[in-house]
Design a protein around this motif. Structure first.
Motif, PDB file in Angstrom:
ATOM      1  N   THR B  67      -4.729   3.882  -7.600  1.00  0.00           N
ATOM      2  CA  THR B  67      -5.895   4.139  -7.014  1.00  0.00           C
ATOM      3  C   THR B  67      -6.158   5.633  -7.685  1.00  0.00           C
ATOM      4  OG1 THR B  67      -5.259   3.331  -4.868  1.00  0.00           O
ATOM      5  CG2 THR B  67      -6.714   5.049  -5.037  1.00  0.00           C
ATOM      6  N   GLN B 107      -9.978   1.308  -1.908  1.00  0.00           N
ATOM      7  CA  GLN B 107      -8.949   0.631  -0.929  1.00  0.00           C
ATOM      8  C   GLN B 107      -9.218   1.117   0.303  1.00  0.00           C
ATOM      9  OE1 GLN B 107      -5.173   2.503  -2.186  1.00  0.00           O
ATOM     10  NE2 GLN B 107      -4.018   0.984  -0.990  1.00  0.00           N
ATOM     11  N   ASP B 183      -9.923  -2.196  -5.599  1.00  0.00           N
ATOM     12  CA  ASP B 183      -8.665  -1.510  -5.293  1.00  0.00           C
ATOM     13  C   ASP B 183      -8.146  -2.265  -3.913  1.00  0.00           C
ATOM     14  OD1 ASP B 183      -6.499   0.031  -5.450  1.00  0.00           O
ATOM     15  OD2 ASP B 183      -7.403   1.940  -5.046  1.00  0.00           O
TER      16      ASP B 183
END
Ligand SMILES: Nc1ncnc2c1ncn2[C@@H]1O[C@H](COP(=O)(O)OP(=O)(O)OP(=O)(O)O)[C@@H](O)[C@H]1O
Ligand SMILES: [Mg+2]
Lengths: 423, 337
Positions: B67, B107, B183
């Motif tokens: 990330t 994410q 992500d």
């Protein structure tokens, strides 16, 4: 031919670009408006709360009050006296000494206090400077005793007239007038009785200092109530922007070609629309509860509207240093308090502390707070009936102060919130 | 997928070939914190390049730095040092042109809770200056593909977790970016949506040289989707190659992971190595990792050796030859999903 087409294309692409700029800002503005109006909390704090406060105060403070115990009275004695059978009567002087001698309370053990402190002057021109003279000397009332005062008292059939001049906005004026008129009635009655007549009539002509009469404490509070609603906009501007940061939607926006100015512009525009609604609703309520305004609602509205922009700027400044929406709204509430309190300075009679002067126009220390500038201006407009040209200096000051706040807001947001993060 | 399948690029080398669309040179991100003595080296000197038109898979255990890397690539996070080049030019976070070609799906989901699904997408789309009519078509198309059409008038806060992830995804793709960074987007999606997304990405990448960078814990997806895969751990690129090559070099055979009940030393490792044929044995922290073909058949024999040495096996994990075995043999860790 080709060139023409080129410039046409260029023109088209420029207009298209401007269109996009507007569209971006408008879209964000619309987004914020939806978020604002879908949150009930906002409606409660920004509209309902000030409205309830205003209704409450309208009921309580609908009449003039005064906290002053002794009144400062300026007397212009134009009485030339009246001669009858070689005796010359000067009742004007008698009235003055009566005013000077009356004290209260009469109870034992307490030092008596004068009701009136008398200042005398020979000449008095009511001009635009009157207000300043009043302010400087803390005068509550001016009494003008006419040339024929003694003569009229002698002439039993004619009403005895005096003129008073005052600033009804202060509330003190109303009280001092009440005190004066009872003393005056008493005085004329006693004099005429001693001359062998019954009391007769007294007439007081009131002259206001460019002011409408019957101003109440409530009237002075109205700008404060409208402004508190707008001040509360700091809370939603800061928390909505911090929320954007906290929820990482700001990152999503940051990755688009949108620029800081669109974001700030969109939010400021949304705030302006909300403020417009607030201004209309709150002034309408104030009117319903007997706001004695003689000035232009439109001008007052515009003043507050401009001020509202600086509230969104303050919201942005707070958002730029907050990481959580809850923190932002707490800070905002704290910041809102002095901004709100300052709107009541005229009611409490707190005077301006000058910071600098331009052409005799004083910019006070508190004027760096847009709420202070706006409150004073709205009072000038609504109660004294002043126009834009009368308050030009303050109006320009408000615009400049607002622009300064906005600039700080934009710079801080783009530096602290829209840069790549370090963490 | 226009990118060639030739083997190339080992860790630590910057490759400057013409077709590269993103180039990373000695990129570092060290997080310092007051309560930690040492800085966290989330990304620790990465150099690699991603070619125009390829699907680049990024594999790594939790905390590997995936990330962090992606956030630096999109310009949300400031690198401690190093360079990021897009088509040979330094990443300029203010370039509106560059912003229009990059799409990022984070994410963690992010959207405006008080707006509906449709409003969320149209707000973002407008920021990308997509004309209204086209935007509407694109949104409808995306919503249909992501099975969100019937929810488009719902407030985003009222969506289920999976739907929220789909909205999050759609928000990163509505402007049809040239370079898409995803992500962990497959997490929390039902198989239907997962398949749609899979097909969508394949289709997406096959058109106009679009580049996709994707992190995922789902090995099979990364395996079959990616042209090349980078394996990241502790901020370093352990391997970078096509899935085929990775499997051939690092992941030949299955992997058995034995969890031993107590402390052991290299003698147990070498004992197994000697006693069982065709195995390669390694100590990986508390585990013994055994790489071998047809591992199932060898389990009883191996267990016997361990027990004969006076140890007990607490757990046995078998991983068939796949990208996962590559991963385990490189990092000694399993991917936790
Ligand atoms: N803002 C931060 N401050 C301090 N340390 C951080 C920060 N962000 C990440 N880290 C640390 O950097 C390392 C890499 O984190 P990162 O989120 O990039 O991992 P990841 O590979 O994405 O993991 P996951 O698979 O769990 O998503 C971790 O050790 C993490 O604790
Ligand atoms: Mg991650």
């Amino acid at each position: 031919m080709d060139e023409k087409k080129n410039t046409q294309n260029k023109f088209f692409s420029i207009t298209q670009n401007i269109g996009y700029e507007f569209r971006t800002t408008l879209k964000l503005s619309l987004k914020y408006l939806k978020e604002i109006f879908r949150s009930k909390l906002f409606l409660i704090i920004a509209v309902a709360l000030p409205a309830v406060l205003m209704i409450f105060m309208g009921v309580i403070f609908g009449g003039p009050i005064s906290a002053v115990q002794s009144f400062n009275i300026l007397v212009i004695n134009e009485d030339i006296g009246y001669t009858n059978d070689t005796i010359t009567y000067t009742f004007g002087d008698s009235l003055i000494s009566t005013l000077e001698t009356i004290t209260y309370p009469i109870e034992e053990g307490e030092d008596p206090i004068n009701i009136f402190y008398v200042y005398e002057t020979d000449e008095y021109n009511q001009s635009t400077e009157d207000y300043l003279i009043y302010e400087e000397h803390g005068l509550h009332l001016t009494l003008i005793i006419p040339e024929n005062f003694s003569e009229v008292i002698f002439n039993f059939d004619i009403d005895v007239k005096v003129t008073v001049v005052g600033d009804p906005v202060t509330g003190d004026y109303q009280s001092s007038l009440t005190a004066f008129s009872s003393i005056y009635d008493e005085f004329v009655g006693v004099v005429r009785l001693s001359l062998g007549d019954d009391a007769g009539h007294t007439v007081i002509t009131e002259n206001y200092l460019d002011i409408v009469g019957n101003t109440t404490i409530f009237d002075l509070m109205v700008p404060g109530f409208v402004i508190i609603g707008i001040v509360m906009n700091i809370v939603f501007v800061s928390s909505i922007l911090t929320e954007e940061y906290e929820q990482k939607t700001l990152e999503k926006l940051q990755l688009t070609p949108m620029r800081t100015i669109h974001l700030i512009g969109g939010l400021a525009l949304a705030q302006l629309l909300v403020a417009l609604v607030q201004i209309i609703v709150l002034f309408a309520i104030s009117l319903a509860f007997g706001y004695n305004a003689i000035g232009s609602y439109i001008l007052a509205g515009i003043i507050i509207w401009i001020m509202s922009l600086s509230m969104s700027a303050i919201g942005m400044i707070i958002a730029s240093v907050s990481k959580k929406a809850t923190i932002a709204s707490s800070i905002s509430s704290v910041v809102a308090i002095p901004l709100y309190m300052i709107t009541f300075f005229p009611v409490w009679g707190i005077e301006a502390i000058p910071m600098f002067q331009i052409n005799g126009n004083v910019f006070g220390v508190f004027d760096i707070l847009p709420t202070n500038l706006a409150t004073n201006m709205v009072n000038q407009v609504m109660i004294y009936g002043q126009t834009l040209s009368d308050i030009g200096f303050e109006f320009v000051s408000l615009i400049i102060v607002t622009l300064i706040y906005l600039t700080i807001g934009v710079v801080l947001i783009s530096l602290l919130k829209l840069r790549p993060k370090k963490e | 997928m226009t990118a060639s399948k030739e083997i190339e690029t080992q860790e630590g080398e910057a490759v400057r070939d013409i077709g590269s669309s993103i180039e990373v040179v000695d990129l570092k991100k060290h997080f310092t914190s007051k309560n930690l003595d040492e800085a966290v080296k989330a990304v620790d000197g990465l150099s690699f390049s991603i070619r125009k038109g390829e699907i680049f898979g990024l594999l790594g255990p939790n905390g590997a730095g995936k990330t962090t890397l992606i956030r630096m690539l999109v310009g949300l996070l400031k690198p401690s040092s190093g360079q990021i080049l897009f088509n040979g030019e330094e990443l300029n976070v203010n370039s509106s042109k560059l912003k229009s070609v990059i799409g990022y799906v984070p994410q963690e989901t992010a959207f405006w809770k008080e707006l509906t699904v449709y409003e969320n997408l149209s707000t973002i789309g407008t920021m990308y200056k997509i004309p209204n009519k086209e935007l509407k078509e694109r949104i409808d198309h995306l919503l249909e593909g992501l099975y969100l059409t019937e929810h488009k008038k719902k407030l985003a806060s009222k969506l289920s977790g999976g739907m929220q992830r789909r909205l999050n995804l759609a928000m990163g793709m509505v402007h049809h970016p040239q370079i898409l960074l995803l992500d962990e987007v497959f997490v929390g999606l039902d198989p239907q949506t997962r398949n749609y997304l899979y097909d969508y990405l394949r289709d997406f990448a096959s058109k106009d040289d679009k580049t996709i960078i994707i992190t995922s814990h789902l090995m099979e997806i990364v395996d079959s989707l990616s042209d090349r895969v980078g394996i990241l751990d502790l901020g370093k690129m352990l391997a970078l190659d096509t899935p085929e090559n990775l499997k051939n070099t690092h992941g030949k055979g299955d992997i058995l992971l034995l969890e031993i009940d107590k402390e052991f030393d290299e003698s147990l490792v070498s004992k197994i190595d000697k006693s069982v044929t065709d195995v390669s044995v390694e100590k990986k922290e508390q585990n013994i990792s055994i790489k071998t073909l047809n591992a199932i058949a060898k389990i009883p024999e191996i267990l016997n050796v361990v027990e004969a040495e006076g140890y007990n096996v607490e757990d046995v994990k078998l991983t068939k030859q796949s990208l996962e075995t590559v991963f385990i043999s490189l990092t000694g860790k399993e991917l936790r999903v």
